[in-house]
Design an enzyme around this catalytic site. Structure first.
Site, PDB file in Angstrom:
ATOM      1  N   THR A 138       0.831  -1.210   0.000  1.00 18.17           N
ATOM      2  CA  THR A 138       0.000   0.000   0.000  1.00 18.17           C
ATOM      3  C   THR A 138       0.862   1.256   0.000  1.00 18.17           C
ATOM      4  O   THR A 138       0.538   2.250  -0.665  1.00 18.17           O
ATOM      5  CB  THR A 138      -0.909   0.012   1.237  1.00 18.17           C
ATOM      6  N   THR A 139       1.970   1.217   0.737  1.00 15.43           N
ATOM      7  CA  THR A 139       2.855   2.375   0.851  1.00 15.43           C
ATOM      8  C   THR A 139       3.454   2.774  -0.487  1.00 15.43           C
ATOM      9  O   THR A 139       3.878   3.920  -0.665  1.00 15.43           O
ATOM     10  CB  THR A 139       3.977   2.070   1.883  1.00 15.43           C
ATOM     11  N   TYR A 163     -13.377  -3.257   0.208  1.00 17.97           N
ATOM     12  CA  TYR A 163     -14.563  -2.688  -0.433  1.00 17.97           C
ATOM     13  C   TYR A 163     -15.737  -3.671  -0.494  1.00 17.97           C
ATOM     14  O   TYR A 163     -16.853  -3.338  -0.132  1.00 17.97           O
ATOM     15  CB  TYR A 163     -14.255  -2.159  -1.840  1.00 17.97           C
ATOM     16  N   TYR A 194      -2.426 -10.362   4.928  1.00 19.83           N
ATOM     17  CA  TYR A 194      -2.312  -8.964   5.358  1.00 19.83           C
ATOM     18  C   TYR A 194      -3.668  -8.500   5.850  1.00 19.83           C
ATOM     19  O   TYR A 194      -4.620  -8.397   5.071  1.00 19.83           O
ATOM     20  CB  TYR A 194      -1.808  -8.117   4.191  1.00 19.83           C
ATOM     21  N   ARG A 241      -8.163  -0.011   6.265  1.00 19.49           N
ATOM     22  CA  ARG A 241      -8.228   0.183   4.809  1.00 19.49           C
ATOM     23  C   ARG A 241      -9.254  -0.723   4.128  1.00 19.49           C
ATOM     24  O   ARG A 241      -9.775  -0.377   3.071  1.00 19.49           O
ATOM     25  CB  ARG A 241      -6.845  -0.060   4.184  1.00 19.49           C
ATOM     26  N   LYS A 263       0.778 -10.327   8.216  1.00 15.41           N
ATOM     27  CA  LYS A 263       1.078  -8.952   8.590  1.00 15.41           C
ATOM     28  C   LYS A 263      -0.175  -8.428   9.276  1.00 15.41           C
ATOM     29  O   LYS A 263      -1.205  -8.185   8.630  1.00 15.41           O
ATOM     30  CB  LYS A 263       1.428  -8.101   7.359  1.00 15.41           C
ATOM     31  N   ILE A 274       6.652  -5.441   9.240  1.00 16.51           N
ATOM     32  CA  ILE A 274       6.768  -4.830   7.908  1.00 16.51           C
ATOM     33  C   ILE A 274       6.452  -3.363   8.126  1.00 16.51           C
ATOM     34  O   ILE A 274       5.324  -2.993   8.446  1.00 16.51           O
ATOM     35  CB  ILE A 274       5.842  -5.484   6.878  1.00 16.51           C
TER      36      ILE A 274
END
Length: 293
Positions: free
Chosen positions: A46-47, A109, A135, A140, A164, A206
């Site tokens: 995402t980063t 979503y 993850y 998010r 994660k 992470i």
């Protein structure tokens, strides 16, 4: 997997002022992280602002990291999404030989049930030629992958090797550490509670801040893994204000401001993200200035 113990960093995608990918800055960031002592690199998380990169840009970033790394550290590739069939197709067609594992986010979503999350990762595990890191990031995705679902997946699929965990919930992390299979790794996805998770039995982190302060942060995690809590917390408290600040106005706007203050990369992000405001930029610049010895 020993290669995933310690500090991995979720690399940013640096942009020039014209919003094009800044390959030279990316090379600097990769080398800075490696030279600082992190254990592995995560590409296209995402980063990396992968949601606003074209397919061509994604391949450019991936290939640049592979080339600069030159096999020095294990690489993890972000491969996830909310279209299970599309993720499976990528797993079947991409060359994963440069990568140690994939990092795959829980579907966002769509808001699937726990059974839907299980079936999504079942399909991924059955298609993936490399180990899978789950993850969980409810802030998010708008859904929380419960410990019971994680442990079910860990027990059912040998190639699902880690999670994660970024729910920001220490109690949930402790449930995972207590109940997960012996070799399943609980990796913090939250910089602020990474050290407590490691001290409780987690495998590492992470990290976002880890690419800005790779030497300090990775050493803190190693101290935590060796149960040297008092020494490790000195670094935790040194970095805690900066950790708060880099997430104050969204990721990766904060860490990019740190890189600008260090003359490593511009602080440019792509819409719908915007750069940090002048007040936060000034505070981050001051922290960086005072932290350089």
């Amino acid at each position: 997997m020993q290669s995933l113990i310690g500090t991995g960093v979720a690399l940013v995608t640096p942009f020039k002022k014209d919003f094009s990918v800044d390959i030279e800055a990316l090379q600097r960031i990769v080398n800075f992280s490696i030279d600082g002592g992190v254990e592995y690199l995560v590409v296209m998380g995402t980063t990396a602002e992968n949601a606003t990169l074209t397919n061509e840009e994604k391949e450019l970033v991936i290939n640049t990291v592979i080339d600069v790394n030159k096999g020095r550290l294990p690489l993890v590739l972000g491969v996830g999404g909310n279209n299970t069939m599309q993720v499976v197709e990528e797993l079947k067609t991409r060359d994963f030989s440069p990568f140690e594992a994939i990092l795959s986010v829980s579907p966002y979503y769509n808001k699937p049930t726990q059974e839907g999350i299980y079936q999504h990762f079942k399909a991924i595990a059955e298609a993936s030629p490399v180990p899978v890191i789950l993850y969980n990031v409810p802030a998010r995705t708008s859904s929380n992958m419960l410990p019971s679902t994680v442990i079910r997946l860990a027990n059912d699929f040998e190639n699902i090797v880690a999670i994660k965990e970024a729910a920001g919930d220490m109690a949930q992390a402790l449930k995972l550490i207590k109940n997960a299979p012996k070799d399943f790794l609980i990796i913090s996805g939250d910089d602020m509670i990474a050290l407590p998770i490691v001290l409780a039995g987690g495998a590492g982190v992470i990290s976002v801040i880890g690419q800005g302060y790779p030497k300090e942060f990775s050493e803190m995690i190693r101290l935590g893994l060796n149960k040297k809590a008092a020494e490790a917390f000195k670094t935790q408290y040194f970095l805690s204000d900066c950790i708060d600040m880099i997430f104050e106005q969204g990721n990766p706007a904060g860490i990019k401001q740190v890189f600008q203050a260090m003359n490593i990369a511009e602080n440019t992000v792509r819409l719908p993200l915007v750069s940090v405001d002048e007040s936060l930029a000034a505070r981050l610049n001051e922290f960086v200035k005072n932290s350089i010895k």
